[in-house]
Scaffold this motif. Structure first.
Motif, short mmCIF file in Angstrom:
data_model
loop_
_atom_site.label_atom_id
_atom_site.label_comp_id
_atom_site.label_asym_id
_atom_site.label_seq_id
_atom_site.Cartn_x
_atom_site.Cartn_y
_atom_site.Cartn_z
N GLN A 231 0.83 -1.20 0.00
CA GLN A 231 0.00 0.00 0.00
C GLN A 231 0.87 1.26 0.00
O GLN A 231 0.58 2.23 -0.71
N GLY A 232 1.95 1.23 0.79
CA GLY A 232 2.86 2.38 0.81
C GLY A 232 3.51 2.63 -0.55
O GLY A 232 3.65 3.79 -0.98
N LEU A 233 3.88 1.56 -1.23
CA LEU A 233 4.46 1.70 -2.57
C LEU A 233 3.45 2.30 -3.54
O LEU A 233 3.80 3.16 -4.37
N ALA A 234 2.20 1.84 -3.45
CA ALA A 234 1.17 2.36 -4.34
C ALA A 234 0.98 3.86 -4.13
O ALA A 234 0.88 4.64 -5.09
N VAL A 235 0.96 4.30 -2.87
CA VAL A 235 0.81 5.73 -2.57
C VAL A 235 2.03 6.51 -3.05
O VAL A 235 1.90 7.58 -3.66
N PRO A 247 1.90 7.35 -16.24
CA PRO A 247 0.57 7.78 -15.78
C PRO A 247 0.41 7.53 -14.28
O PRO A 247 0.97 6.57 -13.74
N ALA A 248 -0.38 8.34 -13.63
CA ALA A 248 -0.52 8.28 -12.17
C ALA A 248 -1.01 6.92 -11.69
O ALA A 248 -0.65 6.47 -10.60
N HIS A 249 -1.84 6.25 -12.48
CA HIS A 249 -2.47 5.02 -12.02
C HIS A 249 -1.70 3.76 -12.40
O HIS A 249 -2.02 2.67 -11.91
N LEU A 250 -0.69 3.85 -13.27
CA LEU A 250 -0.07 2.67 -13.87
C LEU A 250 0.54 1.74 -12.82
O LEU A 250 0.12 0.58 -12.67
N ILE A 251 1.51 2.21 -12.06
CA ILE A 251 2.17 1.36 -11.07
C ILE A 251 1.26 1.10 -9.87
O ILE A 251 1.17 -0.05 -9.41
N PRO A 252 0.56 2.10 -9.33
CA PRO A 252 -0.35 1.82 -8.20
C PRO A 252 -1.39 0.75 -8.52
O PRO A 252 -1.71 -0.07 -7.65
N ASP A 253 -1.93 0.74 -9.74
CA ASP A 253 -2.94 -0.26 -10.09
C ASP A 253 -2.36 -1.67 -10.04
O ASP A 253 -3.01 -2.62 -9.59
N LEU A 255 0.20 -2.67 -8.16
CA LEU A 255 0.44 -3.02 -6.76
C LEU A 255 -0.88 -3.33 -6.04
O LEU A 255 -0.93 -4.23 -5.20
N LYS A 256 -1.92 -2.60 -6.38
CA LYS A 256 -3.23 -2.89 -5.78
C LYS A 256 -3.72 -4.26 -6.23
O LYS A 256 -4.36 -4.99 -5.45
N LYS A 257 -3.43 -4.61 -7.47
CA LYS A 257 -3.82 -5.93 -7.97
C LYS A 257 -3.10 -7.03 -7.19
O LYS A 257 -3.71 -8.04 -6.80
N VAL A 258 -1.80 -6.84 -6.92
CA VAL A 258 -1.04 -7.82 -6.17
C VAL A 258 -1.61 -7.96 -4.76
O VAL A 258 -1.74 -9.07 -4.23
N ARG A 259 -1.97 -6.83 -4.13
CA ARG A 259 -2.57 -6.88 -2.79
C ARG A 259 -3.88 -7.67 -2.81
O ARG A 259 -4.14 -8.49 -1.94
N ARG A 260 -4.69 -7.41 -3.83
CA ARG A 260 -5.97 -8.10 -3.93
C ARG A 260 -5.78 -9.60 -4.15
O ARG A 260 -6.48 -10.42 -3.55
N LEU A 261 -4.80 -9.97 -4.99
CA LEU A 261 -4.52 -11.38 -5.23
C LEU A 261 -4.09 -12.08 -3.94
O LEU A 261 -4.54 -13.19 -3.64
N LEU A 262 -3.23 -11.42 -3.17
CA LEU A 262 -2.77 -12.01 -1.91
C LEU A 262 -3.91 -12.14 -0.91
O LEU A 262 -4.02 -13.16 -0.21
#
Length: 565
Positions: A231-235, A247-253, A255-262
């Protein structure tokens, strides 16, 4: 008495740093004592300086980002380096200390790829991220091979630890069901390990084979920390995206996907409910199996399943003839794509992680086995209707119609006239233009120099074309129909022309009796959209200019599907 680590680690060279660390570790101490010394240093007032020095030593020296990230992705090197520094600065001292000692003790000529795998051991967040990255075919072969081992080559838990969890959770049930656990671990993933067992099924009275999928003991302890740094990396990347030009959403999206998968993978109760639903969905489908849940032997961190026979579908297919491989491809598309797409359920599940490791094939029985349902998603009826029309538009080489359906399926509302809409439209048109044209002259196909033969068409692996064969070409092929034992009866296939030329009846009917395509047309009300696509001339469509009317488009589609049979 331990020596005090020197201040100003960042000013030391790699060799000086190694010498300094070796100097203040306990002489002749055990591994536990050395880890304790590093952990104490990380917790001390100079701990942050030590972390920064160690992180720089790793990302610039022993596991250099310039070696891990290929030249083709040079612009990704700064964010990858910063991400590694970010995580190393935030791992708890208890997790980081043994990793640092291990890196110091590895031989100096240890490959960077090997060091990376050791570094992310027991760090499920990074392991899952590595699995996602490993599917990029442009990585260096050595790195891609190393990361590929994260799918099936993780080894960071001992059999005794897994057996201890099984004993704790199941207790007297092990004796009641006469459970005998295998001594070795069958396989490991980032958050779980699998072991075989035998048990007595009270319904049949026979001893049966099964597998336990067990949550690794370190996951509950480390999971929250992994969620925090992801979450910290995404922010961080969301705030600093302009620094890297993304783009602002590219990397955060991502990382959020990885969090959701876990989060899904550690929720064993959710997977157990999914397995029951998937088993019922596929239980009457010939040639496809889903492991059956053994409910009495399950807990919040143990999932018990029937053991299914088979090997990775890619390994199985490599040993077969081209005809058999095409048959497996059709079987796979029908099981993973077509069946959920044409389900009569309002809200249907589908396998969310169908990589080769989760798709087994039994060469003896010809059955496909779908395993590991931790990652599953759902499709509403409206989503499935848009997907079915999308496959139809791709088969018709209609870039405008395909783009409309993609925009309708997007998570965010995107107007076709917006900048993002225009980017999507351009990408779709480029994709459609690169697809093979019609193999026959006179139907708007490509120039003779770029045409492909029917044999070449049969090798096209595009999922849209394979799915279109099942969705629009109504009816099973006669060979498969004859194998079902109806040799004396004509195959109940309908042509494209007859399917689209008359409105389907309002009453539903089984898919098996009339064919997948006819059921798709009837169930999702595809008649009007397909007929509109056949009648309407889109000036930007790569195929529109070559058709004189509905009949020629029908002929084109029929010939196209015949080439894929």
């Amino acid at each position: 008495m331990l020596e005090t680590p020197p201040v100003g680690f960042r000013q030391l060279s790699t060799k000086e740093l190694r010498t300094a660390v070796a100097g203040w570790l306990p002489k002749g101490g055990t591994r536990t004592e050395k880890i304790g010394a590093i952990e104490s240093a990380l917790r001390s007032g100079m701990g942050q300086s030590l972390r920064e020095a160690m992180a720089a030593w790793i990302v610039d020296g022993i596991v250099p980002v310039s070696r891990l990230v290929p030249e083709a992705y040079v612009k990704w090197r700064p964010p990858v380096r910063d991400a590694m520094m970010f995580v190393l600065a935030r791992l708890s001292a208890a997790r980081l200390a043994p990793k640092l000692l291990e890196q110091f003790e590895l031989p100096e000529n240890t490959p960077a790829e090997t060091r990376l795998l050791r570094l992310i051991a027991k760090v499920p967040g990074l392991q899952k991220l590595g699995q996602v990255i490993a599917r990029n075919q442009n990585l260096r072969p050595a790195l891609r091979t190393a990361l590929g081992r994260l799918e099936n080559g993780i080894r960071d838990v001992r059999p005794a630890e897994i057996q201890s969890i099984i004993t704790q959770d199941l207790g007297p049930r092990l004796e009641a069901f006469a459970v005998k656990i295998a001594p070795a671990i069958l396989s490991e993933a980032s958050v779980s390990a699998v072991v075989r067992f035998r048990w007595r099924d009270p319904e049949s009275g026979r001893r049966e084979r099964g597998v336990f999928k067990v949550l690794k003991p370190h996951i509950p302890e480390y999971f929250a920390e992994d969620m925090d740094y992801l979450q910290g990396l995404a922010v961080y990347f969301g705030d600093c995206h302009h620094t890297y030009g993304f783009p602002a959403h590219l990397i955060p999206d991502t990382l959020k996907k990885v969090r959701r998968l876990l989060q899904h993978e550690v929720n064993f109760r959710r997977e157990q409910n999914t397995l029951r639903e998937a088993f019922n969905l596929y239980r009457n489908v010939k040639g496809v199996r889903v492991p059956r849940l053994i409910q009495p032997l399950c807990s919040h961190r143990i999932t018990a399943l029937t053991e299914e026979q088979g090997i990775k579908v890619t390994s199985a297919a490599a040993r077969l003839s081209p005809a058999r491989r095409r048959g497996i491809a059709e079987q796979l598309i029908e099981a993973v794509v077509v069946l959920p797409l044409l389900s009569a359920e309002t809200d249907v599940i589908f396998h969310g992680d169908p990589h080769a490791g989760n798709l087994l094939y039994n060469n003896r029985t010809g059955e496909l086995v779908l395993i590991d349902w931790a990652l599953r998603e759902r499709l509403s009826r409206e989503h499935r209707r848009h997907l079915a029309v999308l496959f139809g538009m791709v088969g018709l080489r209609d870039s405008v119609g395909a783009c409309i359906e993609i925009l309708a399926l997007s998570q965010h509302r995107i107007r076709s006239t917006s900048q993002r809409g225009r980017v999507i439209s351009g990408a779709v048109k480029e994709f459609i233009d690169e697809l093979p044209g019609d193999p026959h002259a006179g139907h708007g196909g490509r120039p003779a120099a770029s045409r492909v033969t029917c044999n070449e068409r049969r090798e096209i692996p595009g999922i849209a074309d394979h799915a279109l064969q099942g969705l629009v070409y109504a009816g099973r092929d006669s060979a498969r129909y004859r194998r079902a034992g109806r040799r004396q009866q004509p195959c109940p296939c309908r042509t494209i022309r007859s399917t689209l030329a008359e409105r389907p009846p309002s009453l539903p009917f089984p898919v098996a009796s009339q064919g997948l395509g006819y059921a798709a047309v009837q169930r999702f009300a595809l008649y009007d959209p397909l007929m509109d696509a056949l009648r309407t001339e889109h000036p930007r469509s790569p195929v529109a200019g070559g058709f004189s009317g509905t009949e020629s488009r029908l002929s084109h589609l029929q010939e196209l599907m015949s080439a894929y049979r």
